[in-house]
Design an enzyme around this catalytic site. Structure first.
Site, mmCIF file in Angstrom:
data_model
loop_
_atom_site.group_PDB
_atom_site.id
_atom_site.type_symbol
_atom_site.label_atom_id
_atom_site.label_comp_id
_atom_site.label_asym_id
_atom_site.label_seq_id
_atom_site.Cartn_x
_atom_site.Cartn_y
_atom_site.Cartn_z
ATOM 1 N N GLN A 90 2.989 9.981 1.264
ATOM 2 C CA GLN A 90 3.855 8.763 1.206
ATOM 3 C C GLN A 90 5.614 9.932 0.077
ATOM 4 O OE1 GLN A 90 2.055 5.309 2.076
ATOM 5 N NE2 GLN A 90 4.228 5.072 2.518
ATOM 6 N N GLY A 122 0.601 -1.526 -0.249
ATOM 7 C CA GLY A 122 -0.052 0.283 0.134
ATOM 8 C C GLY A 122 0.973 1.318 -0.089
ATOM 9 N N HIS A 179 -4.233 1.466 7.342
ATOM 10 C CA HIS A 179 -2.964 2.070 7.877
ATOM 11 C C HIS A 179 -2.641 2.916 6.032
ATOM 12 C CE1 HIS A 179 1.816 1.242 7.870
ATOM 13 N NE2 HIS A 179 1.504 2.149 6.543
ATOM 14 N N GLU A 180 -3.172 2.852 5.775
ATOM 15 C CA GLU A 180 -3.042 3.991 3.966
ATOM 16 C C GLU A 180 -3.746 4.700 4.459
ATOM 17 O OE1 GLU A 180 -0.605 3.748 2.358
ATOM 18 O OE2 GLU A 180 -0.754 1.734 2.943
ATOM 19 N N CYS A 203 6.089 0.064 7.367
ATOM 20 C CA CYS A 203 5.589 1.490 6.551
ATOM 21 C C CYS A 203 6.770 1.467 5.030
ATOM 22 C CB CYS A 203 5.036 2.114 7.119
ATOM 23 S SG CYS A 203 4.712 3.665 6.448
ATOM 24 N N LEU A 204 6.414 2.240 4.507
ATOM 25 C CA LEU A 204 7.521 2.125 3.212
ATOM 26 C C LEU A 204 8.498 3.776 4.070
ATOM 27 C CD1 LEU A 204 5.796 1.091 -0.129
ATOM 28 C CD2 LEU A 204 7.706 0.276 1.352
ATOM 29 N N HIS A 226 -2.268 7.407 7.065
ATOM 30 C CA HIS A 226 -1.229 8.357 6.473
ATOM 31 C C HIS A 226 -2.770 9.560 5.751
ATOM 32 C CE1 HIS A 226 2.313 6.600 6.098
ATOM 33 N NE2 HIS A 226 1.587 5.188 5.630
HETATM 34 NI NI NI Z 1 2.767 3.529 5.641
#
Ligand code: NI
Length: 172
Positions: free
Chosen positions: A51, A46, A135-136, A93-94, A139
């Protein structure tokens, strides 16, 4: 197609509340495509627009297993309209590379969003996909998964992460 730069904690854009998407135009569609490309290249399951440094309410998700065909979801202005149950799965998380932790989530959620054709989609999702949506969408509120840790675990995370960044700095 382009692989975009992924912003890392503690860059400020990750803490900002993202703006609603008013118009689904060509530029947004290109951004969605590039975000998907960036997510697959990482690889990740995701990615939210903040991000990649863009404070807009759009996320891409693909929770298909490795042996399945890709199942890309592009969700514009996504929101959670119902939630049930509890889950405590390990997340990463990226934007927080190298760190994984269990945080509390709802086990099943109903999400509502617009697709790139502007149609409103309502979808009931569970397990990994439910976690990914939560999670997304977090963000888009400027919240990272580490913000859900207990104060003690959070302070351990901060120390560990600082150390890791310092080590990366030395290697450069
Ligand atoms: Ni993330």
């Amino acid at each position: 197609m382009a692989v975009l730069r992924i912003f890392h904690y503690p860059e400020p854009v990750l803490n900002q509340k993202a703006q609603p998407v008013e118009q689904i135009d060509g530029e947004l569609k290109i951004l969605a495509r590039d975000m998907a490309e960036t997510m697959y290249a990482a690889p990740g399951v995701g990615l939210a627009a903040p991000q990649v440094g863009i404070s807009k309410r759009m996320v891409v998700i693909d929770c298909a297993r490795k042996d399945q065909e890709p199942q890309l979801i592009v969700a514009v202005n996504p929101e959670i309209v119902e939630e049930q149950g509890e889950l405590f799965e390990e997340e990463g998380c990226l934007s927080v590379p190298g760190y994984y932790a269990r945080v509390p989530r709802s086990a099943r959620v109903k999400v509502r969003y617009q697709n790139l054709e502007g149609q409103v989609v309502e979808q009931e999702v569970e397990e990994l996909l439910a976690v990914a949506f939560q999670h997304e969408i977090d963000h888009l509120e400027g919240t990272l998964f580490v913000d859900h840790l207990s104060p003690l675990k959070r302070s351990i995370f901060r120390k560990k992460y600082k150390k890791m960044l310092a080590q990366q700095q030395e290697q450069m």
